[in-house]
Design an enzyme around this catalytic site. Sequence first.
Site: not given
Ligand code: NAP
Length: 339
Positions: A59, A125, A127, A149, A184
């Site tokens: 990204l 989010s 947040e 964030y 998670r």
């Molecule tokens: P997560 O498990 O932390 O996954 C984040 C992903 O982003 C990983 O695959 C990571 O890849 C990738 N990433 C990070 N930096 C990157 C970059 N520069 N270029 C390409 N890929 C990159 O998050 P999640 O819990 O699945 O959440 C998914 C989305 O929903 C996120 O945007 C999060 O902020 C949002 N969200 C989550 C929640 C929640 O409660 N889970 C709530 C609201 C919103 P790597 O393997 O390379 O690190």
Amino acid sequence: MKQKTAIIIGITGQDGSYLTEFLLSKNYKVVGMMRKTSAVPSSHIAHLANKIHIAYGDLLDTFSIAETIRSYGPDEIYNLAAQSYPGESWRLAIETAEITGIGAHRIYEAVRYVKPDCRIYQASSSEMFGTPTEVPQNEQTPFAPVNPYGAAKLYAHTMAQIYNTSYKLFIACGILFNHESPRRGVHFLTQKVAYGAACIKLGLLNSPNLNEQGEPIVKDGKIALGNLDAKRDWGFAGDYVEAMWMMLQAEKPDTYVIGTGKVRTVRQLCETAFGCVGLDWQKYVVVDPRFIRLTETGTTVADASKAKTKLGWSPRTSFADMVKMMVDYQIELLKNGKR
Ligand code: NAP
């Protein structure tokens, strides 16, 4: 019917893995865009490796995004990538802005130039509500982020509305409240608690996994947490990815709040997790000020009635079942020497 192609950016993360399973079940061709440093074999998509396509990209790099879109000509893009730890976003403030905020904007620009009819899901989010003026929050609740964030997510969210209006793109935003699962990341609160309960149940006084401070998550038989009175709306990630897909099948791009509508404290989370293994959490959990956020997010709880009415979406998994799933999974991993 023609097979649809979806690019998932952030496929190695929690939501990316559940969404991949969901889209494969709907006969999509799934392309995962991931950083070269990410490892498929050790990730949550290892079991799907021969069913998906992988494209390396970041990204931080608009051209890698544009090239992935050009190569695969997707019908849908799901942007799940982010520096996704709100608590860490003060230390990683610039990285958070670059990836979580401008990273999403780079996708919109790439789509605008390369394939403007491609539909985009943007992971917004709760947040963004920060210290909300009303409880529960819906799509009309004003945003007031209190950490880098939340601010970065709000930037991406706002640019999505601007691109929808100005360039007639289709960017749907899901304002998702906390959602958890056995997949998670280990530094997130729910997983720390599930992992801690599992370690302590198995008699592990010092855990192999470390916390954000570089210390064992379980140290001398205790787990250190921040504000035990913090309140969250916790749902199950597997239920939430379906809502993402539903948003992209709608007639028009729109914003939807997604959550359970039930609020619980960190204390209740600890009670439930330790209760799963028959332990009294109060003997094992200590408060450590280092884990208290610089500015605490207020009481965020979802009013997801729009998603229910317009998309037909409702959460299915109970809080207790989800926490049990997480604790059981950690026990299994520890018994198999995988943590
Ligand atoms: P997560 O498990 O932390 O996954 C984040 C992903 O982003 C990983 O695959 C990571 O890849 C990738 N990433 C990070 N930096 C990157 C970059 N520069 N270029 C390409 N890929 C990159 O998050 P999640 O819990 O699945 O959440 C998914 C989305 O929903 C996120 O945007 C999060 O902020 C949002 N969200 C989550 C929640 C929640 O409660 N889970 C709530 C609201 C919103 P790597 O393997 O390379 O690190």
